[in-house]
Design a protein around this motif. Structure first.
Motif, PDB file in Angstrom:
ATOM      1  N   LEU A   4     -32.974 -13.668 -37.617  1.00  0.00           N
ATOM      2  CA  LEU A   4     -31.895 -12.853 -37.061  1.00  0.00           C
ATOM      3  C   LEU A   4     -30.569 -13.589 -37.071  1.00  0.00           C
ATOM      4  CD1 LEU A   4     -33.524 -11.006 -34.048  1.00  0.00           C
ATOM      5  CD2 LEU A   4     -32.964 -10.116 -36.290  1.00  0.00           C
ATOM      6  N   PRO A   8     -27.604 -11.477 -39.620  1.00  0.00           N
ATOM      7  CA  PRO A   8     -27.323 -10.659 -38.420  1.00  0.00           C
ATOM      8  C   PRO A   8     -27.526  -9.161 -38.644  1.00  0.00           C
ATOM      9  CG  PRO A   8     -25.481 -12.110 -38.936  1.00  0.00           C
ATOM     10  CD  PRO A   8     -26.432 -12.223 -40.065  1.00  0.00           C
ATOM     11  N   ARG A  11     -30.503  -7.285 -37.207  1.00  0.00           N
ATOM     12  CA  ARG A  11     -30.570  -6.853 -35.811  1.00  0.00           C
ATOM     13  C   ARG A  11     -30.454  -5.339 -35.675  1.00  0.00           C
ATOM     14  NH1 ARG A  11     -28.960 -10.288 -31.676  1.00  0.00           N
ATOM     15  NH2 ARG A  11     -29.148 -12.464 -32.259  1.00  0.00           N
ATOM     16  N   TRP A  12     -29.746  -4.720 -36.602  1.00  0.00           N
ATOM     17  CA  TRP A  12     -29.544  -3.262 -36.496  1.00  0.00           C
ATOM     18  C   TRP A  12     -30.848  -2.505 -36.643  1.00  0.00           C
ATOM     19  CZ3 TRP A  12     -25.422  -1.084 -34.520  1.00  0.00           C
ATOM     20  CH2 TRP A  12     -24.248  -1.845 -34.456  1.00  0.00           C
ATOM     21  N   VAL A  14     -33.343  -2.877 -34.862  1.00  0.00           N
ATOM     22  CA  VAL A  14     -33.866  -2.565 -33.526  1.00  0.00           C
ATOM     23  C   VAL A  14     -33.316  -1.241 -32.979  1.00  0.00           C
ATOM     24  CG1 VAL A  14     -34.120  -3.389 -31.170  1.00  0.00           C
ATOM     25  CG2 VAL A  14     -34.284  -4.986 -33.078  1.00  0.00           C
ATOM     26  N   PRO A  15     -31.969  -1.062 -32.898  1.00  0.00           N
ATOM     27  CA  PRO A  15     -31.495   0.239 -32.379  1.00  0.00           C
ATOM     28  C   PRO A  15     -31.879   1.409 -33.275  1.00  0.00           C
ATOM     29  CG  PRO A  15     -29.642  -1.094 -33.132  1.00  0.00           C
ATOM     30  CD  PRO A  15     -30.840  -1.995 -33.107  1.00  0.00           C
ATOM     31  N   ALA A  18     -35.369   2.205 -32.562  1.00  0.00           N
ATOM     32  CA  ALA A  18     -35.483   2.868 -31.249  1.00  0.00           C
ATOM     33  C   ALA A  18     -35.108   4.339 -31.381  1.00  0.00           C
ATOM     34  CB  ALA A  18     -34.588   2.163 -30.237  1.00  0.00           C
ATOM     35  N   ALA A  19     -33.989   4.610 -32.079  1.00  0.00           N
ATOM     36  CA  ALA A  19     -33.546   5.996 -32.243  1.00  0.00           C
ATOM     37  C   ALA A  19     -34.575   6.796 -33.023  1.00  0.00           C
ATOM     38  CB  ALA A  19     -32.191   6.029 -32.950  1.00  0.00           C
ATOM     39  N   VAL A  22     -37.605   7.610 -30.858  1.00  0.00           N
ATOM     40  CA  VAL A  22     -37.347   8.691 -29.891  1.00  0.00           C
ATOM     41  C   VAL A  22     -37.353  10.041 -30.599  1.00  0.00           C
ATOM     42  CG1 VAL A  22     -35.603   9.672 -28.393  1.00  0.00           C
ATOM     43  CG2 VAL A  22     -36.087   7.231 -28.294  1.00  0.00           C
ATOM     44  N   ARG A  30     -42.777  18.458 -29.919  1.00  0.00           N
ATOM     45  CA  ARG A  30     -42.496  19.879 -30.057  1.00  0.00           C
ATOM     46  C   ARG A  30     -43.438  20.547 -31.040  1.00  0.00           C
ATOM     47  NH1 ARG A  30     -36.248  20.978 -29.111  1.00  0.00           N
ATOM     48  NH2 ARG A  30     -36.314  19.591 -27.359  1.00  0.00           N
ATOM     49  N   GLN A  82     -24.186  31.390 -19.319  1.00  0.00           N
ATOM     50  CA  GLN A  82     -25.138  30.325 -19.064  1.00  0.00           C
ATOM     51  C   GLN A  82     -24.897  29.712 -17.685  1.00  0.00           C
ATOM     52  OE1 GLN A  82     -25.390  28.671 -22.696  1.00  0.00           O
ATOM     53  NE2 GLN A  82     -27.592  28.551 -22.474  1.00  0.00           N
ATOM     54  N   GLY A 113     -29.260  28.656 -11.096  1.00  0.00           N
ATOM     55  CA  GLY A 113     -28.014  28.478 -11.810  1.00  0.00           C
ATOM     56  C   GLY A 113     -27.552  27.055 -11.610  1.00  0.00           C
ATOM     57  N   THR A 114     -26.494  26.664 -12.325  1.00  0.00           N
ATOM     58  CA  THR A 114     -25.939  25.343 -12.125  1.00  0.00           C
ATOM     59  C   THR A 114     -25.334  25.287 -10.732  1.00  0.00           C
ATOM     60  OG1 THR A 114     -25.414  25.351 -14.443  1.00  0.00           O
ATOM     61  CG2 THR A 114     -24.442  23.620 -13.144  1.00  0.00           C
ATOM     62  N   LEU A 115     -25.853  24.446  -9.883  1.00  0.00           N
ATOM     63  CA  LEU A 115     -25.374  24.293  -8.510  1.00  0.00           C
ATOM     64  C   LEU A 115     -25.376  25.622  -7.757  1.00  0.00           C
ATOM     65  CD1 LEU A 115     -22.393  21.825  -9.033  1.00  0.00           C
ATOM     66  CD2 LEU A 115     -24.811  21.346  -8.779  1.00  0.00           C
TER      67      LEU A 115
ATOM     68  N   LEU B 161     -29.713  25.156  -1.548  1.00  0.00           N
ATOM     69  CA  LEU B 161     -29.343  26.212  -2.488  1.00  0.00           C
ATOM     70  C   LEU B 161     -30.297  27.405  -2.389  1.00  0.00           C
ATOM     71  CD1 LEU B 161     -28.399  24.192  -5.679  1.00  0.00           C
ATOM     72  CD2 LEU B 161     -26.875  25.337  -4.091  1.00  0.00           C
ATOM     73  N   GLY B 242     -28.102  19.457  -8.861  1.00  0.00           N
ATOM     74  CA  GLY B 242     -28.269  20.592  -7.956  1.00  0.00           C
ATOM     75  C   GLY B 242     -29.741  20.931  -7.711  1.00  0.00           C
ATOM     76  N   ARG B 246     -32.743  22.138  -3.983  1.00  0.00           N
ATOM     77  CA  ARG B 246     -33.485  23.386  -3.832  1.00  0.00           C
ATOM     78  C   ARG B 246     -34.682  23.143  -2.927  1.00  0.00           C
ATOM     79  NH1 ARG B 246     -30.999  26.260  -7.822  1.00  0.00           N
ATOM     80  NH2 ARG B 246     -30.529  25.152  -9.726  1.00  0.00           N
ATOM     81  N   ILE B 267     -31.020   3.121 -26.624  1.00  0.00           N
ATOM     82  CA  ILE B 267     -30.438   3.095 -27.967  1.00  0.00           C
ATOM     83  C   ILE B 267     -29.104   2.348 -27.960  1.00  0.00           C
ATOM     84  CG2 ILE B 267     -29.442   4.526 -29.778  1.00  0.00           C
ATOM     85  CD1 ILE B 267     -31.621   6.537 -29.282  1.00  0.00           C
ATOM     86  N   THR B 270     -29.459  -1.532 -27.246  1.00  0.00           N
ATOM     87  CA  THR B 270     -29.938  -2.285 -28.407  1.00  0.00           C
ATOM     88  C   THR B 270     -28.876  -2.304 -29.510  1.00  0.00           C
ATOM     89  OG1 THR B 270     -31.083  -0.296 -29.138  1.00  0.00           O
ATOM     90  CG2 THR B 270     -32.415  -1.960 -28.038  1.00  0.00           C
ATOM     91  N   ALA B 271     -28.101  -1.207 -29.624  1.00  0.00           N
ATOM     92  CA  ALA B 271     -27.025  -1.206 -30.618  1.00  0.00           C
ATOM     93  C   ALA B 271     -25.966  -2.235 -30.241  1.00  0.00           C
ATOM     94  CB  ALA B 271     -26.402   0.179 -30.723  1.00  0.00           C
ATOM     95  N   TRP B 273     -26.538  -4.897 -28.582  1.00  0.00           N
ATOM     96  CA  TRP B 273     -27.182  -6.182 -28.827  1.00  0.00           C
ATOM     97  C   TRP B 273     -27.094  -6.542 -30.310  1.00  0.00           C
ATOM     98  CZ3 TRP B 273     -31.625  -6.881 -31.839  1.00  0.00           C
ATOM     99  CH2 TRP B 273     -32.215  -8.154 -31.778  1.00  0.00           C
ATOM    100  N   ALA B 274     -27.342  -5.547 -31.174  1.00  0.00           N
ATOM    101  CA  ALA B 274     -27.296  -5.804 -32.604  1.00  0.00           C
ATOM    102  C   ALA B 274     -25.884  -6.193 -33.036  1.00  0.00           C
ATOM    103  CB  ALA B 274     -27.755  -4.562 -33.366  1.00  0.00           C
ATOM    104  N   GLY B 278     -24.774 -10.546 -33.605  1.00  0.00           N
ATOM    105  CA  GLY B 278     -24.428 -11.025 -34.933  1.00  0.00           C
ATOM    106  C   GLY B 278     -22.937 -11.146 -35.152  1.00  0.00           C
TER     107      GLY B 278
END
Lengths: 363, 283
Positions: A4, A8, A11-12, A14-15, A18-19, A22, A30, A82, A113-115, B161, B242, B246, B267, B270-271, B273-274, B278
């Motif tokens: 590393l 350098p 190192r990229w 790793v992120p 991770a992405a 996920v 899904r 919404q 609803g929202t709040l 609420l 909110g 409830r 994410i 680590t970005a 960090w990367a 370096g």
């Protein structure tokens, strides 16, 4: 570490990993939910129809997600979109409801609803509505209803098979009924019952009902419009439990500072409200029934500009004008509903194509 | 005969010295103290306005505002709700944007790197300090709101609420849950700021970029035609706090919000960090 420090750029990894992890986890999660068609013993459409009628669920609670993509013109924000916690906002967008069902006389629906939150609670003879945004409560005591004597049908079906045939016979003339595999809804195995209107004037292509394999209650209803692959309306459980909900969910005590309106069922006001709007009539039946009513007055009384009717006016002007030998008016077309507002003050609406509305307007 | 054992020098696995020094810098800086003052001023201004002009009609004004006069606890919620769109992300952006770029800008980064501390550990400490700062500012707004609200408007049953009324103790517990949730959301947003901070030597540029991101994310979040991407926006689940108010608590959105926060933090840390590991530090 040495690799590393000399390179350098490594190192990229790793992120990025991770992405990627996920994203894969999300997509795979899904895909599993969407594709897992549970293996269930085959069940005919007629049997499913009977299941729906005879299901005996005593209590359930869960979260319901409702989506409407009717292809309506964008509504002004004040009508609700919404995150709005008013029940009138349900015509567009995505909404989440929590439901508790404790038998015929105890139900609670909460629109999140929202709040904010709107609740509709029935506990015995008491019906409460609550709106957190306006801090308002309304209370209605249902009148004592003498148990109507159940007339015993002479030819009561004696076997499930007979019942199934009767149920099918009742809807077959207007509807093609079939099954279409299985589905997983709210983590439960379900049969898919498919209803298709026979009348070609209907805008509804099909209605798919997912029936829980074990408890035989509908878990999800999807309404598809002609020529659209995404459901125009979808309402289904995202989470469900068949345990009897506790009493605390049905007990409602109005907050001390809330505005409480007592509504009486024989209130003259309620009667007046009921008779003020002229009674709509229904032309036709089944899938292609058309509702005919008096159009809402678009001219507000002078000196009292009502923002709602102004909004209605603006909306009306945006609609395309149509005319024919039945007269002329404005037409609102959406994926699932057509509405015709004629210049002579009639409002015609139905899940039918515009030609059907013109026919009814002419008659 | 006695033997003298000489311990070889081993840096302690967990040492809070660097973190304590970092926190002293953050909480001791005059501009940050002024920032805390601005954050705390919102509940104060709201309280004065309500005490002088009376509360708005129910259904009008921002959420929770009309309930403040019936229970002082709602002052904290109203203040948090008012500061969530801009002030709180702005404060996190200022601190996280400054974390690396600020040191580089005033020329202290290279001295910091001469201390026998690995860059990874330095970045971890910087991020821990950002998270602690985010929690501290949320708690500050809430505390000022609670103290002032209870002093001016007194206490009473708290209307959730769902229309259920609970006592003050339960209300305080719910408020604490809200604070915890918002702190987690803002700390995750701080990871984005930390990453941007490693890209530049201009702390103000990093801060502006991060605030811009928060604002753009919220604008995209209210456009119905973009509903497909809404759940991936960093600010999407912030208002889910909110759901903690409830009865019973609805955990669905809140747990998704915490998951989203964890993913963003992972994410972008680590970005950072990367990038930082370096990087040639020249200033």
């Amino acid at each position: 570490m040495s690799a590393l420090s000399t390179r350098p750029a490594l190192r990229w990894v790793v992120p990025v990993a991770a992405a990627a992890m996920v994203l894969t986890a999300g997509i795979a999660g899904r895909a599993i939910v969407a594709d897992a068609d549970p293996a269930l013993p085959p069940r005919s459409a007629a049997e499913l129809l009977v299941d729906l009628q005879t299901s005996a669920v005593t209590g359930l609670s869960g979260t319901v997600v409702q989506r409407a993509a009717l292809g309506l013109p964008e509504l002004p924000v004040s009508i609700g979109g919404q995150g709005s916690a008013e029940f009138s906002a349900l015509v567009s967008g995505t909404h989440t409801l929590r439901v508790w069902y404790g038998g015929e006389e105890r139900q609670r629906i909460a629109l999140l609803g929202t709040l904010g939150e709107s609740d509709l609670i029935r506990n015995g003879d008491d019906v409460w509505t609550w709106s957190s945004a306006s801090n308002e409560v309304s209370h209605l005591v249902l009148p004592e209803q003498p148990e109507p004597p159940q007339p015993l049908p002479a030819d009561l079906p004696t076997t499930p098979q007979e019942a199934a045939e009767l149920a099918l016979a009742a809807i077959e003339p207007s509807t093609r009924v079939s099954t279409d595999g299985t589905a997983t809804v709210a983590g439960r195995a379900a049969y898919e019952l498919v209803l298709r209107p026979r009348d070609t004037g209907s805008l509804v292509a099909q209605v798919r009902i997912a029936v829980d394999a074990e408890e035989q209650v509908p878990l999800r209803v999807r309404v598809y419009a002609e020529g659209v692959t995404e459901p125009a309306v979808e309402i289904g459980f995202s989470q469900i439990s068949f345990e009897m909900p506790g009493d605390e969910h049905f007990e409602f005590r109005p907050p001390r500072d809330a505005v409480v309106t007592e509504v009486s069922s024989d209130d003259p006001l309620a009667e007046e409200l009921a008779t003020e709007a002229s009674e709509p009539t229904v032309v036709g039946s089944g899938w292609t029934a058309v509702l005919v009513a008096a159009a809402p007055a678009s001219d507000p009384p002078a000196g009292d500009p009502d923002p709602d009717s102004e909004a209605l006016d603006v909306l009306l002007q945006a609609l395309p004008r149509v005319s024919g030998d039945w007269g002329s008016g404005y037409l609102l077309e959406s994926a699932l509903v057509s509405v015709l507002i004629t210049d002579d003050g009639r409002l015609l609406a139905g899940a039918v194509n515009p030609e059907r509305l013109y026919d009814v307007a002419a008659s | 005969m006695s033997t003298v054992e000489v311990e070889p020098y081993r840096p302690r696995l967990v040492s809070t010295r660097l973190l304590r020094s970092e926190l002293r810098i953050i909480f001791g800086r005059a501009r940050n103290i002024a920032g805390f003052g601005v954050l705390a001023s919102v509940p104060i201004i709201v309280a004065i306005a309500l005490a002088l002009a009376g509360s708005p009609e129910a259904g009008e004004g921002p959420p929770f505002l009309s309930q403040v006069t019936s229970n002082g606890l709602f002052l904290a919620l109203a203040a948090l709700g008012a500061e969530l769109p801009l002030f709180l992300p702005l404060a996190v952006a200022a601190i996280s944007g400054d974390a690396i770029a600020g040191e580089a800008n005033i020329g202290t980064l290279r001295y910091l790197l001469t201390v026998p501390v690995q860059r990874t550990r330095l970045l971890a400490v910087k991020y821990a300090a950002i998270a602690i700062f985010a929690t501290a500012m949320v708690l500050l707004v809430a505390t000022v709101g609670v103290v002032l609200g209870l002093a001016l408007f007194g206490t009473g049953p708290v209307t959730l609420l769902s229309g259920t009324q609970v006592g003050t103790a339960e209300g305080l517990w719910r408020l604490l849950l809200v604070c915890g949730y918002l702190s987690a959301c803002l700390a995750a947003f701080g990871a984005v700021g930390l990453f941007v901070s490693t890209l530049t030597e201009q702390p103000i540029g990093a801060t502006i970029a991060v605030v811009g991101l928060a604002v753009v994310s919220q604008i995209l979040g209210v456009m119905p035609s973009l509903s497909a991407i809404h759940e991936y926006l960093p600010t999407h689940y912030w208002l889910a706090f909110g759901d903690l108010l409830r009865d019973p608590i609805s955990t669905d959105q809140v747990s998704r919000g915490l998951l989203s926060a964890a993913v963003y933090a992972l994410i972008f840390w680590t970005a950072a960090w990367a990038r930082f590991g370096g990087k040639d530090v020249t200033s």
